[in-house]
Enzyme design. Structure first.
Site, PDB file in Angstrom:
ATOM      1  N   ARG A   1       0.826  -1.215   0.000  1.00  0.00           N
ATOM      2  CA  ARG A   1       0.000   0.000   0.000  1.00  0.00           C
ATOM      3  C   ARG A   1       0.855   1.258   0.000  1.00  0.00           C
ATOM      4  O   ARG A   1       0.349   2.356   0.206  1.00  0.00           O
ATOM      5  CB  ARG A   1      -0.936   0.010   1.202  1.00  0.00           C
TER       6      ARG A   1
ATOM      7  N   LYS B   1       1.796   6.404   1.522  1.00  0.00           N
ATOM      8  CA  LYS B   1       1.321   5.169   2.162  1.00  0.00           C
ATOM      9  C   LYS B   1      -0.196   5.196   2.236  1.00  0.00           C
ATOM     10  O   LYS B   1      -0.766   6.112   2.822  1.00  0.00           O
ATOM     11  CB  LYS B   1       1.924   5.033   3.560  1.00  0.00           C
TER      12      LYS B   1
ATOM     13  N   ASP C   1      -6.265  -4.114   1.057  1.00  0.00           N
ATOM     14  CA  ASP C   1      -6.997  -3.230   0.142  1.00  0.00           C
ATOM     15  C   ASP C   1      -6.152  -2.060  -0.352  1.00  0.00           C
ATOM     16  O   ASP C   1      -6.656  -1.174  -1.041  1.00  0.00           O
ATOM     17  CB  ASP C   1      -8.273  -2.709   0.822  1.00  0.00           C
ATOM     18  N   GLY C   2      -4.885  -2.049   0.048  1.00  0.00           N
ATOM     19  CA  GLY C   2      -4.006  -0.970  -0.416  1.00  0.00           C
ATOM     20  C   GLY C   2      -4.224   0.354   0.297  1.00  0.00           C
ATOM     21  O   GLY C   2      -3.597   1.355  -0.023  1.00  0.00           O
TER      22      GLY C   2
ATOM     23  N   ARG D   1      14.804  -2.501   2.902  1.00  0.00           N
ATOM     24  CA  ARG D   1      14.664  -3.222   4.169  1.00  0.00           C
ATOM     25  C   ARG D   1      15.567  -4.448   4.226  1.00  0.00           C
ATOM     26  O   ARG D   1      16.034  -4.914   3.184  1.00  0.00           O
ATOM     27  CB  ARG D   1      13.207  -3.727   4.277  1.00  0.00           C
TER      28      ARG D   1
ATOM     29  N   ASP E   1      10.959  -7.267   7.457  1.00  0.00           N
ATOM     30  CA  ASP E   1      10.505  -6.375   6.380  1.00  0.00           C
ATOM     31  C   ASP E   1      10.253  -4.955   6.905  1.00  0.00           C
ATOM     32  O   ASP E   1       9.996  -4.049   6.109  1.00  0.00           O
ATOM     33  CB  ASP E   1       9.232  -6.923   5.714  1.00  0.00           C
ATOM     34  N   ASN E   2      10.328  -4.775   8.212  1.00  0.00           N
ATOM     35  CA  ASN E   2      10.155  -3.431   8.776  1.00  0.00           C
ATOM     36  C   ASN E   2      11.462  -2.869   9.323  1.00  0.00           C
ATOM     37  O   ASN E   2      11.449  -1.903  10.080  1.00  0.00           O
ATOM     38  CB  ASN E   2       9.102  -3.459   9.893  1.00  0.00           C
TER      39      ASN E   2
ATOM     40  N   ASP F   1       8.079   2.208   9.116  1.00  0.00           N
ATOM     41  CA  ASP F   1       6.827   1.447   9.167  1.00  0.00           C
ATOM     42  C   ASP F   1       6.171   1.469  10.542  1.00  0.00           C
ATOM     43  O   ASP F   1       6.028   0.445  11.215  1.00  0.00           O
ATOM     44  CB  ASP F   1       7.060   0.002   8.700  1.00  0.00           C
TER      45      ASP F   1
HETATM   46  P1  AMP Z   1       3.451  -4.143   8.121  1.00  0.00           P
HETATM   47  O1  AMP Z   1       4.032  -5.191   9.004  1.00  0.00           O
HETATM   48  O2  AMP Z   1       2.240  -3.462   8.666  1.00  0.00           O
HETATM   49  O3  AMP Z   1       4.489  -3.108   7.748  1.00  0.00           O
HETATM   50  O4  AMP Z   1       2.932  -4.824   6.766  1.00  0.00           O
HETATM   51  C1  AMP Z   1       3.285  -6.117   6.318  1.00  0.00           C
HETATM   52  C2  AMP Z   1       2.931  -6.287   4.869  1.00  0.00           C
HETATM   53  O5  AMP Z   1       1.524  -6.174   4.661  1.00  0.00           O
HETATM   54  C3  AMP Z   1       3.563  -5.291   3.913  1.00  0.00           C
HETATM   55  O6  AMP Z   1       3.868  -5.959   2.738  1.00  0.00           O
HETATM   56  C4  AMP Z   1       2.447  -4.282   3.715  1.00  0.00           C
HETATM   57  O7  AMP Z   1       2.578  -3.586   2.492  1.00  0.00           O
HETATM   58  C5  AMP Z   1       1.231  -5.186   3.699  1.00  0.00           C
HETATM   59  N1  AMP Z   1      -0.013  -4.489   4.065  1.00  0.00           N
HETATM   60  C6  AMP Z   1      -0.386  -4.075   5.290  1.00  0.00           C
HETATM   61  N2  AMP Z   1      -1.605  -3.513   5.241  1.00  0.00           N
HETATM   62  C7  AMP Z   1      -2.018  -3.549   3.960  1.00  0.00           C
HETATM   63  C8  AMP Z   1      -3.201  -3.123   3.268  1.00  0.00           C
HETATM   64  N3  AMP Z   1      -4.219  -2.538   3.890  1.00  0.00           N
HETATM   65  N4  AMP Z   1      -3.247  -3.340   1.936  1.00  0.00           N
HETATM   66  C9  AMP Z   1      -2.251  -3.935   1.289  1.00  0.00           C
HETATM   67  N5  AMP Z   1      -1.135  -4.371   1.882  1.00  0.00           N
HETATM   68  C10 AMP Z   1      -1.010  -4.189   3.195  1.00  0.00           C
HETATM   69 MG    MG Z   2       5.914  -2.931   6.755  1.00  0.00          MG
END
Ligand code: AMP
Ligand code: MG
Length: 496
Positions: free
Chosen positions: A100, A120, A132-133, A190, A259-260, A269
């Site tokens: 997203r 974002k 949902d992005g 990352r 990944d963060n 993130d």
């Molecule tokens: P995060 O740990 O929150 O940084 O996210 C983990 C993964 O989930 C990353 O690849 C984000 O891009 C993806 N992600 C989190 N929330 C959404 C969302 N609402 N729509 C699409 N991808 C998401």
């Molecule tokens: Mg992330």
């Protein structure tokens, strides 16, 4: 295909297509943001705007708001989503990627440094998986405020220019409105970006990524005999030091998945983060982290675990287990050095003495046993005089076991005798390291609830307080107060 119309005129010189897009096509996908209906400005950081010679007036223009919501594509921008993988909660999760977030391109800041500008919450990408992005207003305000608060605390972090919102609903536990955060950092690469190519068995892509990072961010290593092990050493050092800086202000990230984790040692993130309020070393800020993997006291160890995961991915580049181990072995020393340096600063001690950490840890233990507030009490400690006075009571009032605290204060005063510092200098330096104002969850919650009613004044007000966390700001005393009863058990989850 990028079909959105382009933004004209003065704001357009802001961006160029960016260095990341010079990488091979397999590293990303060009994707246009998905517009949101009738966007409006929720918050702007004038400090961040100033970095790009932008001002409040430009930020209120339709071009700016449309451009940074993703409704129009800024001149010079070729938005893209990057691919990466990662370990989530200790388990290999495979491919993730910018689900997203969209990289708009690079902008040059006041220090002539290139900064990657990301949106974002700007819509679906090929890496959105089940998502949902989108990002909701609540989490976007939190990321915006915390990025700027961390920068003001002098902790390496991605920054935030603004938040825009729209009345379009998205569904989390309940329907919530959408928002977009415009954030920036020199790089959003990352640990998981390296892991991606390692686990996909693409050594040439792994090398391409490492060479890109070396060229763009560590040019001083060019021509060195072992550039990849130097790179790992450097990331290990920055990560270890970042962990010490988090611990010293009581910041908890909440989702320290690989990944963060930024390869530049930045805090990135922001999700279910939290600042330590009532001190508890076992505190878990993320309600979804049922096992406490990312509890406060775990963070330094997890930072190290993540460096091991990165090192594993970099092993084919480094080519020697021994060199890789050597780089990793430095983590603990870097963490300990920084942590001790910050602990002494928090106590106002300049010249190191043998049992300083004993004294510091004892104070933490008293905070823990007395369920006392972390930031508030370090701040109160900063006002203590060299000899007993009524000011002692400011601190004593916060503790239940006063004899134990009195005993500690006595030891602390003994220790101060070994310093050559003036009382006032010590107090000033302690106040410049022990913040009065941190982003307490309840403060964010009040600003969010007002914003959900379309009143954005509290977002601006809270930002202005957090921009000067070390200043007394007596007119804003109420922002330094611990959570009121209604907010004591606010829960923050991964839902964002
Ligand atoms: P995060 O740990 O929150 O940084 O996210 C983990 C993964 O989930 C990353 O690849 C984000 O891009 C993806 N992600 C989190 N929330 C959404 C969302 N609402 N729509 C699409 N991808 C998401
Ligand atoms: Mg992330």
């Amino acid at each position: 295909m990028l079909t959105n119309s382009r933004v004209p005129a003065d704001f357009s010189a802001f961006l160029s297509s960016g260095r990341f897009s010079s990488l091979p096509a397999s590293f990303f996908t060009h994707v246009a943001p998905t517009p949101l209906p009738s966007p409006y400005l929720v918050g702007i950081s004038e400090n961040a705007l100033r970095q790009f010679n932008l001002n409040k007036t430009i930020a209120q223009s339709t071009e700016f708001i449309e451009g940074l919501t993703g409704n129009k594509i800024l001149n010079g921008s070729q938005p893209l989503a990057s691919v990466y993988s990662g370990h989530q909660f200790g388990v290999w999760a495979g491919q993730l990627g910018d689900g997203r977030a969209l990289l708009l391109g690079d902008a040059i800041d006041a220090q002539r440094q290139k900064q990657e500008i990301q949106l974002k919450g700007a819509g679906l990408t090929p890496y959105s998986r089940m998502g949902d992005g989108r990002a909701v207003l609540r989490s976007s305000i939190r990321e915006f405020l915390c990025s700027e608060a961390m920068a003001a605390l002098d902790i390496p972090t991605s920054r935030a220019l603004c938040v825009t919102g729209s009345d379009q609903y998205v569904f989390r536990e309940i329907p919530e409105t959408s928002a977009v955060v415009t954030r920036y950092a020199p790089s959003f690469i990352r640990f998981g970006s390296f892991e991606h190519w390692y686990y996909n068995n693409k050594p040439e892509k792994l090398k391409r990524l490492a060479d890109f990072v070396l060229e763009e961010y560590f040019p001083e290593f060019s021509g060195e005999a072992k550039p990849y092990s130097l790179l790992l050493k450097h990331i290990v050092k920055r990560t270890a030091e970042l962990m010490a800086q988090w611990q010293a202000v009581g910041f908890m990230h909440g989702v320290m998945n690989t990944d963060n984790m930024s390869i530049l040692g930045l805090t990135i993130d922001y999700g279910p983060f939290g600042f330590m309020e009532t001190y508890d070393e076992n505190h878990i800020c993320n309600h979804s982290d049922t096992h406490g993997r990312y509890a406060y006291k775990m963070q330094p160890g997890i930072g190290q675990w993540n460096c091991y995961a990165l090192a594993q991915a970099m092993l084919p580049l480094i080519g020697s287990v021994e060199d890789t181990q050597l780089a990793l072995a430095e983590y603990e020393t870097h963490f300990q050095n920084k942590w001790e340096q910050l602990a002494r600063k928090k106590l106002g001690l300049v010249t190191p003495h043998a049992d300083d950490m004993g004294l510091f840890n004892h104070f933490l233990q008293l905070l823990q046993e007395n369920h006392a507030d972390f930031s508030l009490n370090f701040r109160k400690l900063s006002t203590l005089q060299n000899t007993p006075s009524s000011i002692d009571n400011l601190l004593r009032d916060m503790f239940i076991d006063r004899p134990a605290l009195d005993n500690w204060i006595q030891q602390y005063r003994q220790r101060l005798l070994l310093e050559n510092s003036e009382e006032i200098d010590r107090q000033t330096s302690m106040k410049a390291t022990n913040p009065k104002y941190i982003l307490r969850n309840y403060l964010a919650q009040i600003a969010i609830e007002k914003a959900q009613q379309k009143d954005f004044s509290e977002v601006a007000k809270l930002l202005s307080v957090l921009e000067k966390p070390f200043d007394e700001q007596p007119e804003n005393n109420k922002y330094a107060e611990p959570a009121p009863d209604w907010a004591k058990n606010l829960e923050v989850s991964c839902s964002s």
